[in-house]
Design a protein around this motif. Structure first.
Motif, PDB file in Angstrom:
ATOM      1  N   LEU A   1       0.873  -1.175   0.000  1.00  0.00           N
ATOM      2  CA  LEU A   1       0.000   0.000   0.000  1.00  0.00           C
ATOM      3  C   LEU A   1       0.902   1.214   0.000  1.00  0.00           C
ATOM      4  N   GLN A   2       0.971   1.874  -1.145  1.00  0.00           N
ATOM      5  CA  GLN A   2       1.903   2.981  -1.330  1.00  0.00           C
ATOM      6  C   GLN A   2       1.154   4.314  -1.263  1.00  0.00           C
ATOM      7  N   ILE A   3       1.468   5.092  -0.245  1.00  0.00           N
ATOM      8  CA  ILE A   3       0.888   6.425  -0.078  1.00  0.00           C
ATOM      9  C   ILE A   3       1.884   7.411  -0.682  1.00  0.00           C
ATOM     10  N   ALA A   4       1.605   7.888  -1.860  1.00  0.00           N
ATOM     11  CA  ALA A   4       2.571   8.708  -2.585  1.00  0.00           C
ATOM     12  C   ALA A   4       2.823  10.037  -1.875  1.00  0.00           C
ATOM     13  N   LYS A   5       3.955  10.634  -2.170  1.00  0.00           N
ATOM     14  CA  LYS A   5       4.236  11.965  -1.654  1.00  0.00           C
ATOM     15  C   LYS A   5       3.146  12.919  -2.112  1.00  0.00           C
ATOM     16  N   GLY A   6       2.604  13.696  -1.185  1.00  0.00           N
ATOM     17  CA  GLY A   6       1.503  14.598  -1.500  1.00  0.00           C
ATOM     18  C   GLY A   6       0.138  13.974  -1.320  1.00  0.00           C
ATOM     19  N   ALA A   7       0.101  12.692  -0.952  1.00  0.00           N
ATOM     20  CA  ALA A   7      -1.177  12.006  -0.726  1.00  0.00           C
ATOM     21  C   ALA A   7      -1.463  11.909   0.772  1.00  0.00           C
ATOM     22  N   THR A   8      -2.743  12.045   1.123  1.00  0.00           N
ATOM     23  CA  THR A   8      -3.188  11.819   2.498  1.00  0.00           C
ATOM     24  C   THR A   8      -4.368  10.864   2.462  1.00  0.00           C
ATOM     25  N   LEU A   9      -4.261   9.797   3.207  1.00  0.00           N
ATOM     26  CA  LEU A   9      -5.350   8.847   3.383  1.00  0.00           C
ATOM     27  C   LEU A   9      -5.939   9.097   4.760  1.00  0.00           C
ATOM     28  N   ARG A  10      -7.190   9.605   4.796  1.00  0.00           N
ATOM     29  CA  ARG A  10      -7.804  10.012   6.063  1.00  0.00           C
ATOM     30  C   ARG A  10      -8.918   9.051   6.458  1.00  0.00           C
ATOM     31  N   LEU A  11      -8.918   8.699   7.737  1.00  0.00           N
ATOM     32  CA  LEU A  11     -10.026   7.913   8.266  1.00  0.00           C
ATOM     33  C   LEU A  11     -11.231   8.819   8.457  1.00  0.00           C
ATOM     34  N   ARG A  12     -12.390   8.381   7.993  1.00  0.00           N
ATOM     35  CA  ARG A  12     -13.617   9.168   8.203  1.00  0.00           C
ATOM     36  C   ARG A  12     -13.784   9.424   9.699  1.00  0.00           C
ATOM     37  N   ASN A  13     -14.217  10.615  10.044  1.00  0.00           N
ATOM     38  CA  ASN A  13     -14.296  10.981  11.461  1.00  0.00           C
ATOM     39  C   ASN A  13     -15.739  11.126  11.949  1.00  0.00           C
ATOM     40  N   ASP A  14     -16.666  10.502  11.233  1.00  0.00           N
ATOM     41  CA  ASP A  14     -18.044  10.457  11.717  1.00  0.00           C
ATOM     42  C   ASP A  14     -18.263   9.081  12.363  1.00  0.00           C
ATOM     43  N   MET A  15     -18.715   9.069  13.596  1.00  0.00           N
ATOM     44  CA  MET A  15     -18.896   7.804  14.305  1.00  0.00           C
ATOM     45  C   MET A  15     -20.254   7.170  14.029  1.00  0.00           C
TER      46      MET A  15
END
Length: 418
Positions: free
Chosen positions: A86-100
């Motif tokens: 799983l490659q998160i490229a430079k400039g990429a952000t993988l965010r976890l949804r923050n709605d419970m």
């Protein structure tokens, strides 16, 4: 009080900690699966769980790299499989949804962000960021409104041949990286960051065989690294944790590099070298208790600098609290899971501007055995406490205490320190 200082001329401490590390890196096929080709949208609004999981599922059949290209991707829990990077490229952000509301859950907890189960050849890489957006979870914890356990950011169980490199991990709801019963692990050149007030945000929580962690920077709200090994069925001659190296890492705020509090699975061969601790509550920290202990042996710390720590060197067989005085506790029958600490070496260590100089506190029926401190220089507000220790040998070492006694001893054999 029973106090004695005995000569240790016959005591020679020999610790053989192998320069242990992973024996093989993961092997990843060359195929690349770009998540954008599966419908992912980098707008920090679209929930991309289904699209990214489709890419991971496609890689499951043949293996390969699942690429998160530059952009901001909101996402829910994912499953990662063997032979996948799983490659998160430079400039990429993988965010976890923050709605419970509606956040998926099973078996009494919310699902982890990235989950790996019994997989081989796993890699998490790239110059990008994985953000757990954990603040909403921390607030719910403070309000005691959660009924299930919070998700961890990256959770691996039973994984073999693992490499984690280059990525920045931020603000998980719970632990940043958790590896349980792993084999051949290489973690390097990563950044882990969460506020000092965040709840249970351990940096790396690990039980493994053959592991190197190096060139990492970790600031967090709980243990910077926690080595836990709580399998009570594990045999002493086949320890749950062995051959671990942690080197060239920088630890800021957090609770330090901790061993325990679960140690019943046994540990053999740990080397921590050339690391700095600045502002950690504790730095070198070993903790367990009756009923959750095991054998911990051949542990070496060398080339360590510790600044601004409350408990820079804290080795205790009581958790979470020691008695008010060592005289209060008496020996009990040795149980199946009493802690055993033996063959611990501290060499070339400097401690400055700390509150407590040194705490080594064994239990009466299983005192700490064979601890050697060589070229250890400590400057602190309060002096050292050494209780229930069979052999504590100081060589070319010093303790400077701003107030009170420099050294307090109870049922301990101590040499080499005036």
């Amino acid at each position: 009080m029973y106090k004695k200082l005995i000569g240790l001329t016959a005591f020679v401490l020999i610790i053989k900690v192998a320069q242990a590390q992973f024996t093989q890196l993961p092997v990843i096929p060359a195929t690349v699966y770009n998540v954008n080709d599966y419908g992912a949208v980098a707008d920090n609004k679209t929930v991309n769980t289904r699209a990214i999981q489709k890419a991971l599922d496609a890689a499951k059949a043949t293996g390969g790299t699942v690429l998160i290209p530059a952009g901001d991707y909101l996402c829910g829990p994912l499953n990662l499989y063997s032979k996948t990077n799983l490659q998160i490229a430079k400039g990429a952000t993988l965010r976890l949804r923050n709605d419970m509301d509606g956040f998926p859950a099973a078996n009494g907890r919310y699902l982890n962000f990235i989950n790996v189960a019994k997989a081989t050849d796993i890699k998490i890489s790239g110059g990008g960021t994985i953000d757990g957006q954990g603040e909403v979870w921390w607030k719910a914890t403070e309000a005691k409104s959660l009924t299930l356990r919070r998700p961890q950011m990256l959770y691996m169980e039973g994984a073999q041949r693992v490499e984690i490199s280059g990525v920045t991990f931020l603000n998980p709801p719970n632990t940043h990286i958790s590896l349980k019963n792993a084999l051949d692990v290489y973690i390097h050149d990563i950044v882990i960051q969460a506020p000092t007030t965040s709840h249970n945000t351990d940096g790396i929580n690990i039980s493994a065989k053959n592991c190197t962690i190096e060139h990492c920077t970790i600031n967090t709200g709980d243990d910077n690294i926690a080595i836990n090994f709580g399998n009570k069925e594990q045999a002493e001659n086949d320890p749950e944790v062995k051959n671990i190296v942690v080197k060239d890492c920088a630890f800021g705020y957090g609770h330090g590099l901790s061993i325990g509090s679960f140690t019943s699975g046994h540990l053999n061969n740990l080397l921590v070298s050339n690391c700095t601790f600045d502002g950690t509550t504790s730095a070198i920290r070993i903790k367990t208790a009756r009923g959750r202990g095991g054998v911990l042996s051949n542990v070496t710390y060398e080339g360590i600098t510790i600044k601004n720590s409350r408990y820079p060197i804290f080795i205790s067989e009581y958790y979470p609290h020691e008695p008010k005085t060592p005289q209060e506790d008496v020996a009990t029958a040795i149980g199946d899971h009493n802690p055993v600490y033996k063959n611990i070496s501290l060499k070339n260590i400097t401690v400055t501007n700390s509150q407590e100089a040194l705490i080594i506190w064994g239990i009466p029926e299983s005192p700490v055995q064979h601890i050697r401190l060589e070229n250890v220089k400590i400057s602190a507000k309060n002096g050292a406490q050494i209780y229930n220790v069979t052999n504590a040998e100081f060589i070319n070492s010093s303790i400077e205490a701003a107030s009170g006694e420099k050294l307090r001893v109870y049922r301990a054999g101590v040499t080499g320190l005036n």
